[in-house]
Design a protein around this motif. Structure first.
Motif, PDB file in Angstrom:
ATOM      1  N   HIS A  77      -5.077  -8.571  13.348  1.00  0.00           N
ATOM      2  CA  HIS A  77      -6.494  -8.307  13.587  1.00  0.00           C
ATOM      3  C   HIS A  77      -7.330  -8.861  12.437  1.00  0.00           C
ATOM      4  CE1 HIS A  77     -10.250  -6.178  14.327  1.00  0.00           C
ATOM      5  NE2 HIS A  77      -9.801  -5.979  15.556  1.00  0.00           N
ATOM      6  N   PRO A  78      -8.455  -9.520  12.719  1.00  0.00           N
ATOM      7  CA  PRO A  78      -9.277 -10.110  11.659  1.00  0.00           C
ATOM      8  C   PRO A  78      -9.747  -9.095  10.610  1.00  0.00           C
ATOM      9  CG  PRO A  78     -10.012 -10.880  13.810  1.00  0.00           C
ATOM     10  CD  PRO A  78      -8.968  -9.827  14.061  1.00  0.00           C
ATOM     11  N   ALA A  79      -9.901  -7.838  10.983  1.00  0.00           N
ATOM     12  CA  ALA A  79     -10.358  -6.837  10.017  1.00  0.00           C
ATOM     13  C   ALA A  79      -9.319  -6.573   8.934  1.00  0.00           C
ATOM     14  CB  ALA A  79     -10.701  -5.525  10.734  1.00  0.00           C
ATOM     15  N   GLU A  80      -8.044  -6.859   9.232  1.00  0.00           N
ATOM     16  CA  GLU A  80      -6.983  -6.666   8.243  1.00  0.00           C
ATOM     17  C   GLU A  80      -6.372  -7.986   7.795  1.00  0.00           C
ATOM     18  OE1 GLU A  80      -6.443  -4.851  11.381  1.00  0.00           O
ATOM     19  OE2 GLU A  80      -7.659  -3.222  10.605  1.00  0.00           O
ATOM     20  N   ALA A  81      -7.054  -9.073   8.036  1.00  0.00           N
ATOM     21  CA  ALA A  81      -6.535 -10.388   7.671  1.00  0.00           C
ATOM     22  C   ALA A  81      -6.172 -10.413   6.189  1.00  0.00           C
ATOM     23  CB  ALA A  81      -7.564 -11.466   7.972  1.00  0.00           C
ATOM     24  N   GLY A  82      -5.029 -10.968   5.889  1.00  0.00           N
ATOM     25  CA  GLY A  82      -4.598 -11.096   4.504  1.00  0.00           C
ATOM     26  C   GLY A  82      -3.772  -9.923   3.996  1.00  0.00           C
ATOM     27  N   ILE A  83      -3.691  -8.842   4.741  1.00  0.00           N
ATOM     28  CA  ILE A  83      -2.857  -7.707   4.327  1.00  0.00           C
ATOM     29  C   ILE A  83      -1.467  -7.915   4.903  1.00  0.00           C
ATOM     30  CG2 ILE A  83      -2.527  -5.206   4.454  1.00  0.00           C
ATOM     31  CD1 ILE A  83      -5.561  -4.960   4.804  1.00  0.00           C
ATOM     32  N   SER A  84      -0.460  -7.873   4.041  1.00  0.00           N
ATOM     33  CA  SER A  84       0.902  -8.129   4.513  1.00  0.00           C
ATOM     34  C   SER A  84       1.474  -6.912   5.218  1.00  0.00           C
ATOM     35  CB  SER A  84       1.811  -8.527   3.351  1.00  0.00           C
ATOM     36  OG  SER A  84       2.123  -7.402   2.560  1.00  0.00           O
ATOM     37  N   VAL A  85       2.369  -7.178   6.135  1.00  0.00           N
ATOM     38  CA  VAL A  85       3.075  -6.109   6.845  1.00  0.00           C
ATOM     39  C   VAL A  85       3.901  -5.298   5.847  1.00  0.00           C
ATOM     40  CG1 VAL A  85       4.782  -5.654   8.649  1.00  0.00           C
ATOM     41  CG2 VAL A  85       3.035  -7.398   8.990  1.00  0.00           C
ATOM     42  N   ARG A  86       4.325  -5.930   4.772  1.00  0.00           N
ATOM     43  CA  ARG A  86       5.071  -5.228   3.725  1.00  0.00           C
ATOM     44  C   ARG A  86       4.292  -4.004   3.227  1.00  0.00           C
ATOM     45  NH1 ARG A  86       9.265  -6.512   0.953  1.00  0.00           N
ATOM     46  NH2 ARG A  86       9.184  -8.716   1.474  1.00  0.00           N
ATOM     47  N   ALA A  87       2.980  -4.104   3.129  1.00  0.00           N
ATOM     48  CA  ALA A  87       2.155  -2.989   2.661  1.00  0.00           C
ATOM     49  C   ALA A  87       2.318  -1.779   3.573  1.00  0.00           C
ATOM     50  CB  ALA A  87       0.692  -3.405   2.566  1.00  0.00           C
ATOM     51  N   LEU A  88       2.332  -1.993   4.889  1.00  0.00           N
ATOM     52  CA  LEU A  88       2.526  -0.894   5.833  1.00  0.00           C
ATOM     53  C   LEU A  88       3.901  -0.269   5.661  1.00  0.00           C
ATOM     54  CD1 LEU A  88       1.655   0.767   8.348  1.00  0.00           C
ATOM     55  CD2 LEU A  88       2.689  -1.060   9.725  1.00  0.00           C
ATOM     56  N   VAL A  89       4.919  -1.100   5.541  1.00  0.00           N
ATOM     57  CA  VAL A  89       6.286  -0.594   5.387  1.00  0.00           C
ATOM     58  C   VAL A  89       6.417   0.188   4.085  1.00  0.00           C
ATOM     59  CG1 VAL A  89       8.711  -1.277   5.089  1.00  0.00           C
ATOM     60  CG2 VAL A  89       7.301  -2.371   6.858  1.00  0.00           C
ATOM     61  N   GLU A  90       5.810  -0.312   3.014  1.00  0.00           N
ATOM     62  CA  GLU A  90       5.889   0.395   1.734  1.00  0.00           C
ATOM     63  C   GLU A  90       5.157   1.730   1.784  1.00  0.00           C
ATOM     64  OE1 GLU A  90       4.551  -2.490  -1.120  1.00  0.00           O
ATOM     65  OE2 GLU A  90       6.515  -3.471  -1.173  1.00  0.00           O
ATOM     66  N   ILE A  91       4.009   1.783   2.433  1.00  0.00           N
ATOM     67  CA  ILE A  91       3.295   3.052   2.577  1.00  0.00           C
ATOM     68  C   ILE A  91       4.156   4.041   3.355  1.00  0.00           C
ATOM     69  CG2 ILE A  91       1.362   4.172   3.770  1.00  0.00           C
ATOM     70  CD1 ILE A  91      -0.297   1.669   3.055  1.00  0.00           C
ATOM     71  N   HIS A  92       4.755   3.582   4.427  1.00  0.00           N
ATOM     72  CA  HIS A  92       5.597   4.450   5.249  1.00  0.00           C
ATOM     73  C   HIS A  92       6.819   4.910   4.472  1.00  0.00           C
ATOM     74  CE1 HIS A  92       8.327   5.509   8.616  1.00  0.00           C
ATOM     75  NE2 HIS A  92       7.205   6.011   9.099  1.00  0.00           N
ATOM     76  N   ASP A  93       7.451   4.009   3.724  1.00  0.00           N
ATOM     77  CA  ASP A  93       8.615   4.387   2.912  1.00  0.00           C
ATOM     78  C   ASP A  93       8.226   5.414   1.860  1.00  0.00           C
ATOM     79  OD1 ASP A  93      10.295   2.752   4.336  1.00  0.00           O
ATOM     80  OD2 ASP A  93      10.362   1.164   2.827  1.00  0.00           O
ATOM     81  N   ASN A  94       7.077   5.230   1.227  1.00  0.00           N
ATOM     82  CA  ASN A  94       6.614   6.178   0.216  1.00  0.00           C
ATOM     83  C   ASN A  94       6.338   7.547   0.828  1.00  0.00           C
ATOM     84  OD1 ASN A  94       6.772   4.376  -1.889  1.00  0.00           O
ATOM     85  ND2 ASN A  94       4.640   3.749  -1.734  1.00  0.00           N
ATOM     86  N   ARG A  95       5.766   7.555   2.011  1.00  0.00           N
ATOM     87  CA  ARG A  95       5.473   8.812   2.686  1.00  0.00           C
ATOM     88  C   ARG A  95       6.765   9.543   3.003  1.00  0.00           C
ATOM     89  NH1 ARG A  95       5.727  10.933   7.565  1.00  0.00           N
ATOM     90  NH2 ARG A  95       6.499   9.049   8.485  1.00  0.00           N
ATOM     91  N   LYS A  96       7.760   8.838   3.474  1.00  0.00           N
ATOM     92  CA  LYS A  96       9.048   9.447   3.808  1.00  0.00           C
ATOM     93  C   LYS A  96       9.735   9.994   2.570  1.00  0.00           C
ATOM     94  CE  LYS A  96       9.548   8.962   8.227  1.00  0.00           C
ATOM     95  NZ  LYS A  96       9.613  10.106   9.092  1.00  0.00           N
ATOM     96  N   ALA A  97       9.556   9.306   1.456  1.00  0.00           N
ATOM     97  CA  ALA A  97      10.214   9.739   0.214  1.00  0.00           C
ATOM     98  C   ALA A  97       9.417  10.814  -0.502  1.00  0.00           C
ATOM     99  CB  ALA A  97      10.414   8.531  -0.708  1.00  0.00           C
ATOM    100  N   GLY A  98       8.232  11.117  -0.006  1.00  0.00           N
ATOM    101  CA  GLY A  98       7.409  12.134  -0.633  1.00  0.00           C
ATOM    102  C   GLY A  98       6.704  11.636  -1.892  1.00  0.00           C
ATOM    103  N   THR A  99       6.585  10.313  -2.016  1.00  0.00           N
ATOM    104  CA  THR A  99       5.967   9.740  -3.213  1.00  0.00           C
ATOM    105  C   THR A  99       4.691   8.985  -2.889  1.00  0.00           C
ATOM    106  OG1 THR A  99       7.310   7.749  -3.011  1.00  0.00           O
ATOM    107  CG2 THR A  99       8.190   9.520  -4.403  1.00  0.00           C
ATOM    108  N   ALA A 100       4.047   9.358  -1.817  1.00  0.00           N
ATOM    109  CA  ALA A 100       2.820   8.660  -1.430  1.00  0.00           C
ATOM    110  C   ALA A 100       1.787   8.785  -2.548  1.00  0.00           C
ATOM    111  CB  ALA A 100       2.264   9.230  -0.140  1.00  0.00           C
ATOM    112  N   PRO A 101       1.049   7.713  -2.780  1.00  0.00           N
ATOM    113  CA  PRO A 101       0.016   7.781  -3.812  1.00  0.00           C
ATOM    114  C   PRO A 101      -1.029   8.826  -3.456  1.00  0.00           C
ATOM    115  CG  PRO A 101      -0.160   5.741  -2.555  1.00  0.00           C
ATOM    116  CD  PRO A 101       1.063   6.448  -2.092  1.00  0.00           C
ATOM    117  N   PRO A 102      -1.697   9.412  -4.451  1.00  0.00           N
ATOM    118  CA  PRO A 102      -2.710  10.409  -4.149  1.00  0.00           C
ATOM    119  C   PRO A 102      -3.868   9.790  -3.399  1.00  0.00           C
ATOM    120  CG  PRO A 102      -2.712   9.851  -6.486  1.00  0.00           C
ATOM    121  CD  PRO A 102      -1.552   9.142  -5.869  1.00  0.00           C
ATOM    122  N   PRO A 103      -4.560  10.563  -2.556  1.00  0.00           N
ATOM    123  CA  PRO A 103      -5.693  10.002  -1.809  1.00  0.00           C
ATOM    124  C   PRO A 103      -6.797   9.546  -2.738  1.00  0.00           C
ATOM    125  CG  PRO A 103      -5.445  12.376  -1.406  1.00  0.00           C
ATOM    126  CD  PRO A 103      -4.336  11.954  -2.306  1.00  0.00           C
ATOM    127  N   ALA A 104      -7.487   8.514  -2.330  1.00  0.00           N
ATOM    128  CA  ALA A 104      -8.574   7.957  -3.152  1.00  0.00           C
ATOM    129  C   ALA A 104      -9.801   8.824  -3.115  1.00  0.00           C
ATOM    130  CB  ALA A 104      -8.903   6.551  -2.681  1.00  0.00           C
TER     131      ALA A 104
END
Length: 104
Positions: A77-104
């Motif tokens: 989608h053009p609104a997310e152009a330039g964001i790698s799919v790796r970012a989504l996978v890393e966010i999901h992995d962090n959430r599963k591990a309980g190490t998600a970054p604090p909310p902004a």
């Protein structure tokens, strides 16, 4: 409050399938479908879409498929152009591990 009877979700079947395969690239389509709560036929179509778009590659290993993800691809989608799919996978992995970054 979340509307449990609502007709939409934040993640698409494509995102869910990609995340499930990222977690275990040796799952069968039946296992992927069950985990994502979609039909096997839908899982098969989603994997075909992801493969055609270059987000994953499937290779036959014995009687099963093994998946290799190409996480440097970007969102479509053009609104997310330039964001790698790796970012989504890393966010999901962090959430599963309980190490998600604090909310902004």
């Amino acid at each position: 409050m979340v509307n449990k009877a609502g007709g939409w979700t934040f993640l698409t079947s494509h995102a869910r399938v990609l995340l499930v395969i990222a977690r275990d690239p040796t799952l069968t389509l039946r296992q992927v479908a069950a985990t994502c709560r979609i039909s096997e036929r839908t899982a098969q179509a989603v994997v075909a879409d992801l493969e055609q778009a270059g987000y994953l590659h499937r290779q036959r290993v014995g009687r099963r498929n093994q998946y290799t993800l190409h996480l440097e691809g970007t969102f479509r989608h053009p609104a997310e152009a330039g964001i790698s799919v790796r970012a989504l996978v890393e966010i999901h992995d962090n959430r599963k591990a309980g190490t998600a970054p604090p909310p902004a």
